[in-house]
Design a protein around this motif. Sequence first.
Motif, PDB file in Angstrom:
ATOM      1  N   VAL A  91       0.984  -1.276  -0.339  1.00  0.00           N
ATOM      2  CA  VAL A  91      -0.135  -0.394  -0.023  1.00  0.00           C
ATOM      3  C   VAL A  91       1.039   0.959   0.183  1.00  0.00           C
ATOM      4  O   VAL A  91       1.938   1.392   0.478  1.00  0.00           O
ATOM      5  N   PRO A  92       0.600   2.208  -1.083  1.00  0.00           N
ATOM      6  CA  PRO A  92       1.458   3.602  -0.734  1.00  0.00           C
ATOM      7  C   PRO A  92       0.505   4.285   0.053  1.00  0.00           C
ATOM      8  O   PRO A  92      -0.150   4.480   0.551  1.00  0.00           O
ATOM      9  N   HIS A 135       0.104  -4.753   2.645  1.00  0.00           N
ATOM     10  CA  HIS A 135      -1.242  -4.673   2.704  1.00  0.00           C
ATOM     11  C   HIS A 135      -1.886  -5.532   3.259  1.00  0.00           C
ATOM     12  O   HIS A 135      -3.395  -5.412   4.719  1.00  0.00           O
ATOM     13  N   ASN A 136      -1.891  -6.331   3.494  1.00  0.00           N
ATOM     14  CA  ASN A 136      -2.293  -7.799   4.168  1.00  0.00           C
ATOM     15  C   ASN A 136      -2.367  -7.576   6.007  1.00  0.00           C
ATOM     16  O   ASN A 136      -3.479  -7.388   6.907  1.00  0.00           O
ATOM     17  N   ALA A 137      -1.017  -6.473   6.264  1.00  0.00           N
ATOM     18  CA  ALA A 137      -0.686  -6.509   7.923  1.00  0.00           C
ATOM     19  C   ALA A 137      -1.785  -4.938   8.050  1.00  0.00           C
ATOM     20  O   ALA A 137      -2.208  -5.074   9.134  1.00  0.00           O
ATOM     21  N   MET A 188     -10.466   4.179  -0.096  1.00  0.00           N
ATOM     22  CA  MET A 188     -10.522   2.651   0.231  1.00  0.00           C
ATOM     23  C   MET A 188     -10.936   2.106  -1.367  1.00  0.00           C
ATOM     24  O   MET A 188     -11.418   3.046  -2.349  1.00  0.00           O
ATOM     25  N   HIS A 189     -10.738   1.081  -2.249  1.00  0.00           N
ATOM     26  CA  HIS A 189     -11.095   0.855  -3.013  1.00  0.00           C
ATOM     27  C   HIS A 189     -12.958   0.910  -3.427  1.00  0.00           C
ATOM     28  O   HIS A 189     -13.363  -0.033  -2.579  1.00  0.00           O
ATOM     29  N   PRO A 190     -13.607   1.176  -4.494  1.00  0.00           N
ATOM     30  CA  PRO A 190     -14.460   0.964  -4.558  1.00  0.00           C
ATOM     31  C   PRO A 190     -15.869  -0.459  -4.417  1.00  0.00           C
ATOM     32  O   PRO A 190     -16.636  -0.288  -3.815  1.00  0.00           O
ATOM     33  N   VAL A 191     -15.410  -1.113  -5.010  1.00  0.00           N
ATOM     34  CA  VAL A 191     -15.466  -2.028  -5.118  1.00  0.00           C
ATOM     35  C   VAL A 191     -15.195  -3.437  -4.013  1.00  0.00           C
ATOM     36  O   VAL A 191     -14.994  -4.243  -3.433  1.00  0.00           O
ATOM     37  N   ILE A 226      -7.168  -1.635   0.487  1.00  0.00           N
ATOM     38  CA  ILE A 226      -7.168  -0.514   0.625  1.00  0.00           C
ATOM     39  C   ILE A 226      -6.138   0.627  -0.260  1.00  0.00           C
ATOM     40  O   ILE A 226      -4.557  -0.112  -1.238  1.00  0.00           O
ATOM     41  N   LEU A 227      -6.486   1.459  -1.038  1.00  0.00           N
ATOM     42  CA  LEU A 227      -5.541   1.639  -2.243  1.00  0.00           C
ATOM     43  C   LEU A 227      -4.432   2.719  -1.793  1.00  0.00           C
ATOM     44  O   LEU A 227      -3.198   3.391  -2.139  1.00  0.00           O
TER      45      LEU A 227
END
Length: 208
Positions: free
Chosen positions: A25-26, A43-45, A78-81, A85-86
């Motif tokens: 995640v940036p 990302h998972n953490a 967050m991604h809309p779908v 996490i963006l």
Amino acid sequence: MKFVAFERSTQGTGASRRLRNAGKVPGIVYGGEAQPQMIELDHNALWQAVKKEAFHASVLEMELNGQTSKVLLRDLQMHPVRQQILHVDFQRVSAKTRLHTKVPLHYKGEEESPAVKLGKALISPVLTEIEISCLPADLPEAIEVDLSKLEIGATLHLSDVALPKGVKPVLHGKNDPVLVTVVMPAASSESEDEAPAPAPAADQPTAE
């Protein structure tokens, strides 16, 4: 809560897309005396961390390049779908600088209140969080609001709640916002007292 971040050397849409495809995640950390710094996180953490309320409303310890600093989560895209996490933003905090942040309200004692126990009323929360100002050491993860004394017809305002030591509300022009209201349930369309009268008995035939 503690988490680990890594220095990020590339930026731009393409670089961020490659990071996400690699399970990263940036993000960015800013504030304080240091310059803003680009970071990346697993990302998972991060996904597991953001499920915890404390991650959103407490001072966090971020480990970056072997050094630990205190930060606050400031933005989470967050991604809309998809459950993805963006991007994430953190702000550095200083022990001597007051914070402005939002904390959740935890309501308790509703079932023991006269409004519910005796009046069968419904307690309706108006606010689920408030903005506060405090030093990092005084930042609560949540503010508990006791509803056990709430009477029928009452309205609970922010001024009725004892805030933790060192915590001040940030009102933005609202002098004393309402936290919860007491709502009486809709009356039944036909109460027992208004039950229809029994139909009159049919005339009995007379003897000749």
